[in-house]
Motif scaffolding. Structure first.
Motif, short mmCIF file in Angstrom:
data_model
loop_
_atom_site.label_atom_id
_atom_site.label_comp_id
_atom_site.label_asym_id
_atom_site.label_seq_id
_atom_site.Cartn_x
_atom_site.Cartn_y
_atom_site.Cartn_z
N LEU A 187 -15.48 10.45 -46.10
CA LEU A 187 -15.60 11.28 -44.91
C LEU A 187 -16.89 11.02 -44.15
N LYS A 188 -18.00 10.91 -44.87
CA LYS A 188 -19.28 10.71 -44.19
C LYS A 188 -19.29 9.39 -43.42
N THR A 189 -18.81 8.34 -44.07
CA THR A 189 -18.77 7.03 -43.40
C THR A 189 -17.82 7.07 -42.21
N ALA A 190 -16.67 7.72 -42.38
CA ALA A 190 -15.71 7.81 -41.28
C ALA A 190 -16.30 8.56 -40.10
N LYS A 191 -17.00 9.66 -40.41
CA LYS A 191 -17.63 10.44 -39.35
C LYS A 191 -18.68 9.61 -38.62
N ALA A 192 -19.47 8.87 -39.39
CA ALA A 192 -20.54 8.08 -38.79
C ALA A 192 -20.00 7.01 -37.84
N GLY A 216 -16.96 7.21 -36.35
CA GLY A 216 -15.94 7.74 -35.45
C GLY A 216 -14.54 7.33 -35.82
N GLU A 242 -12.46 9.08 -37.90
CA GLU A 242 -11.70 10.17 -38.50
C GLU A 242 -10.22 10.10 -38.14
N ARG A 243 -9.95 9.67 -36.90
CA ARG A 243 -8.55 9.62 -36.46
C ARG A 243 -7.75 8.61 -37.24
#
Length: 556
Positions: free
Chosen positions: A219-224, A226, A228-229
């Motif tokens: 999640l953290k890497t995905a958030k960083a 962008g 998430e989608r």
């Protein structure tokens, strides 16, 4: 796939306890059947036909005259209802214990197989698949066992009801039995399809589970970045496929249930018409037969549902069993700890962590002196961690030999080393729910003084004393409320509390800056009590603290 393997495994496990549950089911069904039979004299009294021949006449002979007969029968009927309540409650508790006991033992056995497997074999299994097998697959197996037990109880009830029907009207009972058999036979394609649906559901359920756990991990890497989608799209597809399988299962279950309900009602109507028109069955007998045949749909539905659920659960159970089917077992953990600081000799050792990949260590010769500090250096991929796993006994060489204190590093020696080892890897996460329990996990230390001393050595004492709850601070699963350096200090403190004879530090201080790393390592080396230390590091300043260096080539 018919569910026979899962059913057989449960029956073998339950043994005589299953007979006890079936006996309670039989007792409950018998009491219920007796209550239904009491409807005959009740209806007879209400219709004023107590002098008729047959069962009605026999029962009427034991009854008083007038309204007292009805009150007596209704009183006995109420007592039977209460008795049935007690019997079936006891049965349900026993069935729940059998279901959960079997599944708990299956989970423990699966977990035990993973725990007993050598690290080199267990490490090749995907963590998501292990978690899925221990949770979702076992939950579905539990549902199958629950359905199996309910089906067994339904079969007992069905046999009792069939016996009552035979007593009241043998001809009508045989006609209904034949029609019921034909209905169940007509529903056979749905039962066969259940096995295929169970297999597909297992696959789609794992994909959904894997996507979910992957999202939480990344999640953290995905958030960083962008992204998430991207996870949302993968999750939506997996959820849609899984939902489709669930709908298919529910469609078949609904079709079978409604078909049985409808057929039972039509059979009841037909039986009453046939009995009244052609067989001159007494009215009170026809009414009781009508009650029995209307109730017939419940056990028939339960048997059909059992067949579907067991086939679904069989697929999940087989998938869980397949996870560890080919895992080898480690040698029994016997004997005492290694008493002295060990030394190692590696003679032309080659090792590939995965059989499908090239060897990481290739014909390596190395010496690790006892009681000294040995640094292992080399480029990424040169086999530093693989060498640490080899010395820790987590893996064995494909070729070549390893000696410990001049003796073969066999299974017995590995077991002894495991009791004398402190291994701190590159990443450190909590091993318990509180900081105190995490620090003392795998140690015999319970004394707070020793814990504070270890924390002081690694420079973490003030960190913990500043916490509102100190050693009793609750930890997140990933330890993310502490920095990487703080987590490493806690892991090093835990290593000291084990009082090891062999300490392996695989980049265990890489989250600290150079000055802090040197300070912590010097303190640990001073407190190690003569233990052999193997230290992996990319930093030349760290390697300079060692007495001995093993340099692995990047092409090793």
């Amino acid at each position: 796939m018919t569910g026979k393997r899962l059913s057989r495994a449960f029956v073998d496990w339950a043994g005589i306890r299953l007979l006890g549950a079936l006996a309670l089911s039989l007792a409950g069904a018998a009491v219920e059947g007796l209550g239904i039979l009491l409807l005959v004299p009740v209806i007879s009294v209400l219709l004023g036909s107590g002098e008729e021949a047959g069962l009605t006449g026999k029962l009427a002979g034991y009854l008083p005259d007038g309204p007292d007969a009805l009150l007596l029968v209704l009183g006995v009927f109420a007592a039977l209802i209460l008795l049935r309540f007690g019997i079936l409650h006891g049965r349900n508790i026993l069935l729940a214990r059998l279901e959960q006991g079997f599944v708990a033992e299956m989970r423990s056995a699966l977990f035990g197989q993973l725990a007993d497997a050598p690290w080199s074999a267990a490490a090749r299994l995907a963590h998501g698949r292990i978690a899925h097998a221990l949770s979702r697959n076992m939950d579905r197996a539990a549902q199958a066992i629950g359905a199996l037990l309910r089906g067994a109880s339904a079969l007992v009830l069905l046999l009792v009801q069939a016996g009552l029907a035979l007593w009241l009207s043998p001809v009508l009972a045989l006609i209904v039995a034949l029609c019921s058999g034909l209905i169940l036979l007509a529903l056979a394609p749905i039962r066969r399809r259940a096995a295929r649906l169970g297999q597909r559901m297992t696959v789609e359920d794992y994909q959904l589970f894997s996507t979910t756990t992957g999202f939480l991990t990344g999640l953290k890497t995905a958030k960083a970045h962008g992204l998430e989608r991207r996870y949302l799209e993968d999750f939506t597809r997996a959820a849609s496929r899984f939902s489709g399988q669930v709908v298919a299962v529910q469609r078949d279950g609904s079709l079978a249930s409604l078909a049985l309900q409808t057929a039972a009602a039509l059979m009841a109507i037909g039986a009453v018409v046939i009995g009244y028109q052609w067989f001159d069955v007494p009215a009170e007998h026809l009414i009781v037969l009508l009650v029995l045949m209307v109730r017939l749909s419940a056990p028939l539905q339960s048997l059909q549902a059992t067949a579907l659920a067991v086939r679904h659960g069989e697929a999940a159970w087989r998938d869980a069993q397949a996870l560890t089917r080919d895992l080898p077992k480690s040698a029994p953990d016997e004997g005492s700890a290694w008493a002295t600081a060990p030394g190692f000799e590696l003679d032309r050792v080659s090792l590939a962590p995965d059989p499908d990949l090239p060897a990481v260590l290739d014909r390596l010769n190395a010496h690790i002196p006892p009681g000294r500090i040995t640094a292992v250096t080399g480029a990424s991929g040169s086999g530093k961690t693989t060498l640490c796993d080899l010395i820790a006994g987590l893996s064995a060489p494909d070729t070549g030999s390893v000696l410990i204190d001049g003796k073969p590093f066999d299974a017995s020696a590995r077991s002894a080393i495991a009791r004398s080892l402190a291994y701190v890897g590159q990443t450190s996460v909590p091993l318990a729910e509180t900081l105190r329990d995490s620090l003392t996990w795998g140690t015999e230390t319970k004394d707070d003084t020793a814990i504070w001393q270890a924390l002081a050595v690694v420079g973490a004492e003030e960190i913990v004393r500043a916490l509102p709850y100190g050693l009793d601070t609750e930890l997140r699963l990933d330890g993310s409320h502490f920095s990487g350096g703080e987590r490493q200090r806690f892991a090093l403190a835990r290593a000291l509390l084990r009082r090891p004879r062999l300490m392996i530090l695989d980049e265990a201080t890489n989250a600290l800056d150079v000055a802090a790393e040197e300070q912590v390592l010097r303190a640990i080396f001073a407190a190690r009590d003569g233990a052999t230390v193997i230290m992996v590091s990319h930093r030349p300043a760290t390697a300079a603290l060692a007495d001995h260096v093993i340099a692995l080539g990047s092409d090793a």
